[in-house]
Design an enzyme around this catalytic site. Structure first.
Site, PDB file in Angstrom:
ATOM      1  N   SER A 155       0.934  -1.167  -0.066  1.00  0.00           N
ATOM      2  CA  SER A 155      -0.068   0.049  -0.006  1.00  0.00           C
ATOM      3  C   SER A 155       0.806   1.286   0.064  1.00  0.00           C
ATOM      4  CB  SER A 155      -0.870  -0.204   1.246  1.00  0.00           C
ATOM      5  OG  SER A 155      -1.546   1.133   1.226  1.00  0.00           O
ATOM      6  N   TYR A 203      -0.076  -0.581  11.006  1.00  0.00           N
ATOM      7  CA  TYR A 203      -0.448  -1.076   9.613  1.00  0.00           C
ATOM      8  C   TYR A 203       0.530  -0.443   8.744  1.00  0.00           C
ATOM      9  CZ  TYR A 203      -3.014  -1.775   5.275  1.00  0.00           C
ATOM     10  OH  TYR A 203      -3.455  -2.004   4.033  1.00  0.00           O
TER      11      TYR A 203
END
Length: 230
Positions: A155, A203
């Site tokens: 990501s 994350y």
């Protein structure tokens, strides 16, 4: 005859994994694949029943032979390294002489604000998104076909400049090895940091590890530089 090549996808019941398997199933259902392509897709998930239901639904909608979408009876819980090893044992036994032409490391969990550890004592987001896939990939390398690919889904949040979780140089950046281990390696909460920001940081670091692992794996296996999206 069709080559016995297999694609393995983790995390297939929703999101990118679901759509990836759907696209692959359509290719299988069309009958247009060449002999050097794949003829089987394995859905690797921690919830076996949900994965089997998903495989059946995808096979029906894509007009793909249901036997071409395989879900093993052994779950693959990427947050638990013992589960990953058990899953690989089942996968290896199932494959036999078959080779994996692509391993798609897609499964993952989001920035849960709650700090949770795995059975092995690792922070859960990092263990699920990075460490479990790291181990699964290393275990699967002997089963990979020549010219095969490992696809790691990351990501843009891996980049500190995106300001989506990783600390800026002047904000909570580790000032010592101990702080580095605590804040980045172990993902432990930082005093004064909100639960939401703590989850986002954990994350983001897991996605950074995906990127670093991809480059290092490519370097060690073939000295190739992996392709990047614009």
């Amino acid at each position: 005859p069709m080559s016995q090549h297999t694609i393995v996808v983790t995390g297939c019941t929703q999101g990118l994994g679901y759509h990836a398997v759907t696209s692959l199933a359509r290719d299988l259902g069309s009958g247009a694949l060449k002999s050097n392509n794949f003829d089987l897709v394995i859905l690797s998930c921690r919830n076996v029943k949900a994965a089997k239901d998903t495989a059946a639904a995808i096979a029906k909608s894509s007009k793909c032979d249901p036997s071409k979408l395989v879900v093993l009876d052994t779950p693959c819980d990427l947050s638990n390294l013992d589960s990953v090893r058990s899953y690989y044992s089942a996968l290896n036994a199932f494959l036999g002489p078959r080779k994996i032409i692509s391993l798609v490391n897609n499964a993952g969990i989001g920035g849960n604000p709650n700090y949770t550890k795995t059975p092995q004592g690792y922070e859960q987001i990092w263990a699920t998104n990075h460490l479990g896939h790291f181990l699964l990939t290393l275990l699967c390398i002997p089963n990979m076909a020549e010219g095969s690919r490992v696809v790691n889904v990351s990501s843009e949040v891996h980049d500190p400049l995106a300001k989506t979780g990783l600390p800026d140089a002047d904000e909570h950046w580790p000032q010592s090895t101990d702080e580095y281990d605590s804040r980045l390696a172990r993902g432990e909460p930082i005093p004064g940091e909100s639960a939401f920001k703590s989850g986002a940081r954990r994350y983001s670091r897991s996605k950074l590890c995906n990127v670093l692992f991809t480059y290092e794996l490519a370097r060690r296996l073939s000295a190739a530089v992996p392709a990047t999206l614009p």
